[in-house]
Design a protein around this motif. Structure first.
Motif, PDB file in Angstrom:
ATOM      1  N   ALA A  16       0.850  -1.194  -0.178  1.00 39.81           N
ATOM      2  CA  ALA A  16       0.112   0.198   0.039  1.00 39.81           C
ATOM      3  C   ALA A  16       0.953   1.311   0.064  1.00 39.81           C
ATOM      4  N   SER A  17       0.525   2.312  -0.634  1.00 39.72           N
ATOM      5  CA  SER A  17       1.136   3.498  -0.679  1.00 39.72           C
ATOM      6  C   SER A  17       0.706   4.487   0.571  1.00 39.72           C
ATOM      7  N   VAL A  18       1.966   4.816   1.136  1.00 36.49           N
ATOM      8  CA  VAL A  18       1.778   5.656   2.407  1.00 36.49           C
ATOM      9  C   VAL A  18       2.592   6.872   2.375  1.00 36.49           C
ATOM     10  N   GLU A  19       2.572   7.734   3.312  1.00 37.47           N
ATOM     11  CA  GLU A  19       3.090   9.177   3.076  1.00 37.47           C
ATOM     12  C   GLU A  19       4.211   9.147   3.970  1.00 37.47           C
ATOM     13  N   CYS A  20       5.455   9.518   3.566  1.00 31.78           N
ATOM     14  CA  CYS A  20       6.610   9.837   4.755  1.00 31.78           C
ATOM     15  C   CYS A  20       6.271  10.954   5.555  1.00 31.78           C
ATOM     16  N   GLY A  21       6.346  10.958   6.941  1.00 29.53           N
ATOM     17  CA  GLY A  21       5.762  11.856   7.655  1.00 29.53           C
ATOM     18  C   GLY A  21       6.845  13.160   7.718  1.00 29.53           C
ATOM     19  N   LEU A  22       7.960  12.938   7.314  1.00 31.55           N
ATOM     20  CA  LEU A  22       8.996  13.978   7.087  1.00 31.55           C
ATOM     21  C   LEU A  22       8.965  14.839   5.686  1.00 31.55           C
ATOM     22  N   CYS A  23       9.099  14.155   4.611  1.00 27.79           N
ATOM     23  CA  CYS A  23       9.311  14.797   3.443  1.00 27.79           C
ATOM     24  C   CYS A  23       7.761  14.834   2.575  1.00 27.79           C
ATOM     25  N   GLN A  24       6.718  14.029   3.049  1.00 23.12           N
ATOM     26  CA  GLN A  24       5.364  14.163   2.413  1.00 23.12           C
ATOM     27  C   GLN A  24       5.462  13.496   1.079  1.00 23.12           C
ATOM     28  N   GLN A  25       6.613  12.597   0.754  1.00 22.70           N
ATOM     29  CA  GLN A  25       6.463  11.830  -0.338  1.00 22.70           C
ATOM     30  C   GLN A  25       5.794  10.411  -0.038  1.00 22.70           C
ATOM     31  N   PHE A  26       5.356   9.860  -1.239  1.00 17.61           N
ATOM     32  CA  PHE A  26       4.626   8.401  -1.016  1.00 17.61           C
ATOM     33  C   PHE A  26       5.461   7.401  -1.461  1.00 17.61           C
ATOM     34  N   PHE A  27       5.307   6.395  -0.649  1.00 19.94           N
ATOM     35  CA  PHE A  27       6.296   5.075  -1.031  1.00 19.94           C
ATOM     36  C   PHE A  27       5.364   3.456  -0.468  1.00 19.94           C
ATOM     37  N   GLN A  28       5.690   2.494  -0.868  1.00 19.37           N
ATOM     38  CA  GLN A  28       5.226   1.419  -0.572  1.00 19.37           C
ATOM     39  C   GLN A  28       5.613   1.062   0.824  1.00 19.37           C
ATOM     40  N   ARG A  29       4.683   0.714   1.748  1.00 20.93           N
ATOM     41  CA  ARG A  29       4.817   0.555   3.124  1.00 20.93           C
ATOM     42  C   ARG A  29       6.111  -0.250   3.537  1.00 20.93           C
ATOM     43  N   SER A  30       6.383  -1.481   2.500  1.00 20.21           N
ATOM     44  CA  SER A  30       7.656  -1.944   2.818  1.00 20.21           C
ATOM     45  C   SER A  30       8.914  -1.482   2.868  1.00 20.21           C
ATOM     46  N   GLN A  31       8.914  -0.132   2.186  1.00 24.99           N
ATOM     47  CA  GLN A  31      10.076   0.727   1.642  1.00 24.99           C
ATOM     48  C   GLN A  31      10.061   1.812   2.490  1.00 24.99           C
ATOM     49  N   LEU A  32       8.945   2.141   3.463  1.00 26.11           N
ATOM     50  CA  LEU A  32       9.074   3.283   4.152  1.00 26.11           C
ATOM     51  C   LEU A  32      10.178   3.223   5.215  1.00 26.11           C
ATOM     52  N   GLN A  33      10.272   2.230   6.043  1.00 25.08           N
ATOM     53  CA  GLN A  33      11.280   2.338   7.083  1.00 25.08           C
ATOM     54  C   GLN A  33      12.695   2.583   6.479  1.00 25.08           C
ATOM     55  N   GLN A  34      12.962   1.736   5.451  1.00 20.61           N
ATOM     56  CA  GLN A  34      14.523   2.226   4.638  1.00 20.61           C
ATOM     57  C   GLN A  34      14.525   3.541   4.303  1.00 20.61           C
ATOM     58  N   HIS A  35      13.505   4.270   3.981  1.00 20.96           N
ATOM     59  CA  HIS A  35      13.658   5.470   3.322  1.00 20.96           C
ATOM     60  C   HIS A  35      13.604   6.533   4.673  1.00 20.96           C
ATOM     61  N   MET A  36      12.986   6.376   5.443  1.00 17.74           N
ATOM     62  CA  MET A  36      13.098   7.340   6.747  1.00 17.74           C
ATOM     63  C   MET A  36      14.384   7.215   7.525  1.00 17.74           C
ATOM     64  N   GLU A  37      15.226   5.917   7.541  1.00 19.00           N
ATOM     65  CA  GLU A  37      16.176   5.734   8.064  1.00 19.00           C
ATOM     66  C   GLU A  37      17.368   6.412   7.194  1.00 19.00           C
ATOM     67  N   ALA A  38      17.518   6.119   5.976  1.00 14.76           N
ATOM     68  CA  ALA A  38      18.500   6.078   5.436  1.00 14.76           C
ATOM     69  C   ALA A  38      18.508   7.061   3.957  1.00 14.76           C
ATOM     70  N   GLU A  39      17.346   7.210   3.644  1.00 14.78           N
ATOM     71  CA  GLU A  39      17.035   8.245   2.287  1.00 14.78           C
ATOM     72  C   GLU A  39      16.382   9.393   2.498  1.00 14.78           C
ATOM     73  N   CYS A  40      15.541   9.576   3.529  1.00 13.57           N
ATOM     74  CA  CYS A  40      14.850  10.965   3.447  1.00 13.57           C
ATOM     75  C   CYS A  40      15.760  12.102   3.708  1.00 13.57           C
ATOM     76  N   PRO A  41      15.446  13.061   2.874  1.00  9.10           N
ATOM     77  CA  PRO A  41      16.325  14.297   2.984  1.00  9.10           C
ATOM     78  C   PRO A  41      16.102  15.069   4.147  1.00  9.10           C
ATOM     79  N   ARG A  42      15.060  14.751   4.868  1.00  9.18           N
ATOM     80  CA  ARG A  42      14.577  15.583   6.079  1.00  9.18           C
ATOM     81  C   ARG A  42      14.759  14.622   7.437  1.00  9.18           C
ATOM     82  N   ARG A  43      15.240  13.558   7.151  1.00  9.72           N
ATOM     83  CA  ARG A  43      15.636  12.546   8.405  1.00  9.72           C
ATOM     84  C   ARG A  43      16.650  13.267   9.438  1.00  9.72           C
ATOM     85  N   LEU A  44      16.588  13.222  10.548  1.00 11.76           N
ATOM     86  CA  LEU A  44      17.289  13.922  11.563  1.00 11.76           C
ATOM     87  C   LEU A  44      18.808  13.067  11.627  1.00 11.76           C
TER      88      LEU A  44
END
Length: 413
Positions: A16-44
């Motif tokens: 399912a397509s879910v929104e990243c709470g930091l950059c507001q881009q959409f990803f598959q739920r299975s990819q969201l964790q990887q995106h938020m930890e290593a790819e999101c430009p707005r991760r802390l």
């Protein structure tokens, strides 16, 4: 599936397509964790030098201004913390360009700081002439100008001064008096020029003596520095992987920390053996305002360029035991201790390309500062930090049987 189960399935569907709470881009739920930890430009992320927390996209800009980041002097190539660089340029850098001491008298030369003495010696006569010319310019300002002589004044235009207020004679000096004053100033200038010539010869003699003495002193300093460096290197090789770091006057560091002044301390270098790797320790006393690690002691290990680097296997691999020692007397000693295994894929353990690898490995929250007062970790205003290093070759040796270091989640900084 049945329609009544669809909503429940969509809430957990990995595709399912879910929104990243930091950059507001959409990803598959299975990819969201990887995106938020290593790819999101707005991760802390945290700055590896000052530990300030920021978004990943702000990190590059922060690195260009971080006051605790190491930068290289553009003139002498010395590595310093950025906030120390301004004082280094103004006071210490021997290659920094500076103006001549006689710039106020007209000398426009600029040179490296270590060339100033030679410049002053070579241009002494020229500097004296500049000073004399300045004196002439000052004296000429007292000479009556020619157009004043052609000005005629009608005495009838002025009322006579009352008898009770006589005019001072110095205010009504005649052209003859002004001419005498000018002549007196010229004679003074000539006398000063003669004295300057004599002083010039004296200065040259003193400079020649000073240069001889400076040469001897410089040679002695270089000899002492070389002996100190050699002694430090020989001493570092005697530790054989067990290093005790004595941090004296520790109360001064604690006061700086309490007053929100950054405290970063580096230990001397030490070797893991002979031949062996050269390492050093870095300690931060985190400020009360630091995010996530306020009022903590941070402790890290750095690799350094050593005498045996060509003989060793890189990256460095082994086990490191870090301890802040309890200096209490008796059998109830409780050291603060952590043991970590090296991670060969990290830059912190690669062969260093400068005197000290800027990347370190260790613990951001090694120990709360308040815990120092719970036991006698500080004695005679001295804190003791111990580092025991066991290389991979020693771990594989049969003599190390029974040694089982526990892993730790050491973090890179």
């Amino acid at each position: 599936m049945e329609l009544r189960h669809l909503e429940h399935h969509l809430a957990a569907c990995e595709f399912a397509s879910v929104e990243c709470g930091l950059c507001q881009q959409f990803f598959q739920r299975s990819q969201l964790q990887q995106h938020m930890e290593a790819e999101c430009p707005r991760r802390l992320v945290s700055c590896e030098n000052c530990l300030v927390e920021m978004s990943y996209e702000e990190r590059l800009g922060h690195e260009q201004t971080c006051p605790l980041a190491y930068v290289t002097c553009e003139y002498c190539q010395t590595d310093l913390v950025r906030k120390q660089m301004a004082d280094h340029y103004d006071m210490d850098c021997y290659k920094a360009p500076i103006p001549c001491t006689y710039t106020h008298f007209g000398c426009k030369e600029k040179m490296q700081r270590n060339d100033l003495a030679r410049h002053l010696q070579e241009f002494t006569q020229a500097h004296m002439r500049m000073m004399a010319q300045t004196l002439r310019s000052v004296s000429s300002s007292f000479t009556p100008t020619s157009h004043m002589a052609s000005v005629s004044l009608d005495p009838n235009q002025f009322e006579p001064a009352p008898p009770s207020f006589p005019v001072a004679s110095s205010l009504l000096s005649s052209p003859h008096d002004a001419s005498q004053q000018t002549q007196s100033l010229k004679e003074t200038v000539e006398q000063l020029e003669a004295r300057l010539v004599i002083q010039d010869h004296q200065i040259r003699e003193l400079i020649a003596k000073m240069q001889n003495q400076t040469s001897v002193v410089t040679e002695l300093k270089n000899t002492v520095r070389a002996l100190e460096d050699k002694f430090t290197e020989v001493e570092a090789q005697q530790y054989n992987g067990v290093f005790i770091w004595k941090i004296n006057h520790f109360s001064a560091h604690l006061r700086n920390q309490e007053e929100e002044r950054p405290v970063v301390i580096h230990s001397p270098g030490f070797y893991t053996g002979k031949p062996g790797y050269k390492l050093c320790l870095r300690m931060h006393l985190q400020l009360p305002s630091a995010p996530r690690c306020a009022n903590y002691i941070s402790l890290f290990v750095h690799t350094m360029q050593g005498e045996y680097d060509n003989l060793l296997h890189w990256p460095f691999q082994g086990t490191i035991r870090l301890s802040i020692l309890d200096q209490s007397e008796g059998s109830s000693i409780q050291d603060q201790e952590e043991i970590m295994d090296t991670k060969p894929d990290l830059l912190a353990f690669q062969r260093p390309t400068m005197a000290r690898n800027p990347k370190g490995f260790g613990y951001v929250t090694f120990m709360p500062i308040l815990a120092l007062r719970q036991r006698m970790f500080i004695k005679n205003d001295t804190l003791l930090v111990r580092c025991i290093v066991t290389t991979q070759a020693e771990l594989n040796s049969p003599r190390r049987e029974g040694f089982h270091p526990r892993n730790s989640d050491g973090s890179t900084l």
